[in-house]
Design a protein around this motif. Structure first.
Motif: not given
Length: 92
Positions: A38-39, A41-42, A45, A74-75, A77, A81
């Motif tokens: 994930l990034t 940001e992810q 979140d 989250q993965s 998304v 978004g």
């Protein structure tokens, strides 16, 4: 989407979960960093969603299962978004 190194992802997970007052052991942090690319940001979140996952699972203090559930969510998304259609989701 830029892929960050495992050590960068692990450090981000550690910092974000600490901010959310969620404790995981080193083995669980390693597994998160390995499994979910994930990034930052992810990851932020996902960490902020952990308390909601714990409530959904029946309440109580967040567990590793709650963190992994938030990371899985989250993965799914996309960069815009929105949730990816089933056929486009990553296989874990």
């Amino acid at each position: 989407m830029a892929t960050h190194s495992r050590s960068t992802r692990r450090a981000r997970w550690s910092a974000e979960l600490a901010s959310a007052r969620v404790e995981l052991d080193a083995r669980e942090l390693d597994a998160l960093a390995d499994r979910f690319r994930l990034t930052p940001e992810q990851i932020a979140d996902a960490a902020s969603a952990v308390p909601h996952e714990a409530l959904r699972a029946g309440g109580g203090a967040p567990t590793g299962d709650d963190v992994f559930a938030a990371a899985r969510a989250q993965s799914r998304v996309g960069l815009d978004g929105r949730e990816l259609p089933h056929a486009q989701r990553r296989v874990e």
